[in-house]
Design an enzyme around this catalytic site. Structure first.
Site, PDB file in Angstrom:
ATOM      1  N   ASN A 276       0.736  -1.259   0.016  1.00 19.16           N
ATOM      2  CA  ASN A 276       0.097   0.026  -0.099  1.00 19.16           C
ATOM      3  C   ASN A 276       0.903   1.219  -0.033  1.00 19.16           C
ATOM      4  O   ASN A 276       2.004   1.011   0.591  1.00 19.16           O
ATOM      5  CB  ASN A 276      -1.211   0.226   1.287  1.00 19.16           C
ATOM      6  CG  ASN A 276      -0.568  -0.274   2.457  1.00 19.16           C
ATOM      7  OD1 ASN A 276       0.504  -0.960   2.575  1.00 19.16           O
ATOM      8  ND2 ASN A 276      -1.022   0.249   3.494  1.00 19.16           N
ATOM      9  N   ILE A 277       0.418   2.169  -0.626  1.00 18.56           N
ATOM     10  CA  ILE A 277       1.167   3.650  -0.987  1.00 18.56           C
ATOM     11  C   ILE A 277      -0.017   4.526  -0.384  1.00 18.56           C
ATOM     12  O   ILE A 277      -0.701   5.056  -0.910  1.00 18.56           O
ATOM     13  CB  ILE A 277       1.482   3.812  -2.242  1.00 18.56           C
ATOM     14  CG1 ILE A 277       2.326   2.611  -2.847  1.00 18.56           C
ATOM     15  CG2 ILE A 277       2.045   4.999  -2.439  1.00 18.56           C
ATOM     16  CD1 ILE A 277       2.714   2.383  -4.527  1.00 18.56           C
ATOM     17  N   GLU A 278       0.716   5.284   0.592  1.00 17.79           N
ATOM     18  CA  GLU A 278      -0.103   6.370   1.283  1.00 17.79           C
ATOM     19  C   GLU A 278       0.371   7.636   0.925  1.00 17.79           C
ATOM     20  O   GLU A 278       1.300   7.828   0.301  1.00 17.79           O
ATOM     21  CB  GLU A 278      -0.250   6.025   2.912  1.00 17.79           C
ATOM     22  CG  GLU A 278      -0.764   4.714   3.193  1.00 17.79           C
ATOM     23  CD  GLU A 278      -0.986   4.376   4.622  1.00 17.79           C
ATOM     24  OE1 GLU A 278      -0.480   5.372   5.503  1.00 17.79           O
ATOM     25  OE2 GLU A 278      -1.995   3.523   4.847  1.00 17.79           O
TER      26      GLU A 278
ATOM     27  N   CYS B 112      -4.294   1.040  -2.265  1.00 17.80           N
ATOM     28  CA  CYS B 112      -4.039  -0.136  -1.698  1.00 17.80           C
ATOM     29  C   CYS B 112      -2.856  -1.121  -2.475  1.00 17.80           C
ATOM     30  O   CYS B 112      -2.822  -1.043  -3.546  1.00 17.80           O
ATOM     31  CB  CYS B 112      -5.411  -1.009  -1.623  1.00 17.80           C
ATOM     32  SG  CYS B 112      -6.636  -0.327  -0.750  1.00 17.80           S
TER      33      CYS B 112
ATOM     34  N   GLU C 127      -3.368  -4.318  -3.320  1.00 20.58           N
ATOM     35  CA  GLU C 127      -3.810  -5.146  -4.323  1.00 20.58           C
ATOM     36  C   GLU C 127      -3.735  -3.974  -5.622  1.00 20.58           C
ATOM     37  O   GLU C 127      -3.409  -4.699  -6.713  1.00 20.58           O
ATOM     38  CB  GLU C 127      -5.066  -5.333  -3.858  1.00 20.58           C
ATOM     39  CG  GLU C 127      -5.245  -6.247  -2.615  1.00 20.58           C
ATOM     40  CD  GLU C 127      -5.560  -5.685  -1.529  1.00 20.58           C
ATOM     41  OE1 GLU C 127      -5.121  -4.606  -1.456  1.00 20.58           O
ATOM     42  OE2 GLU C 127      -6.309  -5.896  -0.468  1.00 20.58           O
TER      43      GLU C 127
ATOM     44  N   CYS D  82     -10.711  -2.501  -4.476  1.00 22.25           N
ATOM     45  CA  CYS D  82      -9.869  -3.378  -4.988  1.00 22.25           C
ATOM     46  C   CYS D  82     -10.635  -4.496  -5.549  1.00 22.25           C
ATOM     47  O   CYS D  82     -10.329  -5.223  -6.617  1.00 22.25           O
ATOM     48  CB  CYS D  82      -8.936  -3.859  -3.800  1.00 22.25           C
ATOM     49  SG  CYS D  82      -7.499  -2.464  -3.429  1.00 22.25           S
TER      50      CYS D  82
END
Ligand code: THU
Length: 141
Positions: free
Chosen positions: A45-47, A56, A58, A99
């Site tokens: 996940n990349i915030e 997310c 996925e 997702c």
């Protein structure tokens, strides 16, 4: 369901948690998406400081794969838990609704979703169990 090593894919999802950039939630998620040819695409996940931009694990894996030409998939494995959770204590982490829909576009009802938890354990579901009556390409045909 296609033939693949679900335990191995689950382990790759657990390992992919290291790729997560999640300084805000500190909830690290990893995904391992296997294409039909056996290639595996990993994602975390990349915030973002602007929270709504978070992506997310996925979808990170899916978009990596699709942007490299993969279109058909054998399975996806997902693992997630709070930072610092020992691997043998990871809870189930199920894909969010967005997702599920993103995966449905390419995987359809039959896509196996491997939910990794605990110490090397996993549960396998079909995408149609997580997203019943999914809306997809067939509906626009
Ligand atoms: N997250 C995922 O990456 N995948 C999931 O299946 C559930 C949630 C991420 C989004 C956010 O970065 C963090 O986990 C907390 O919601």
């Amino acid at each position: 369901m296609s033939n693949f090593d679900s335990a191995a894919l689950a382990r790759q999802a657990v390992a992919a948690r290291k790729l997560a950039y999640a300084p805000y939630s500190r909830f690290l998620v990893g995904a391992a998406l296997m294409a039909e040819d056996g290639s595996v695409y990993l994602g975390g996940n990349i915030e973002n400081a602007a929270y709504s931009v978070c992506n997310c694990a996925e979808r990170t894996a899916l978009f990596k794969a699709v942007s490299e030409g993969a279109r058909r998939f054998a399975a996806i494995a997902v693992a997630g838990g709070a930072e610092g959770t020992p691997e043998d204590a990871l809870p189930f982490c199920t894909p969010c609704g967005v997702c599920r829909q993103a995966l449905y576009e390419f995987g359809g009802d039959e896509l196996p979703v491997v939910l990794a938890y605990g110490d090397g354990q996993h549960k396998m579901m079909k995408l149609s169990e997580l997203l019943p009556l999914g809306f997809g390409p067939k509906d626009l045909a």
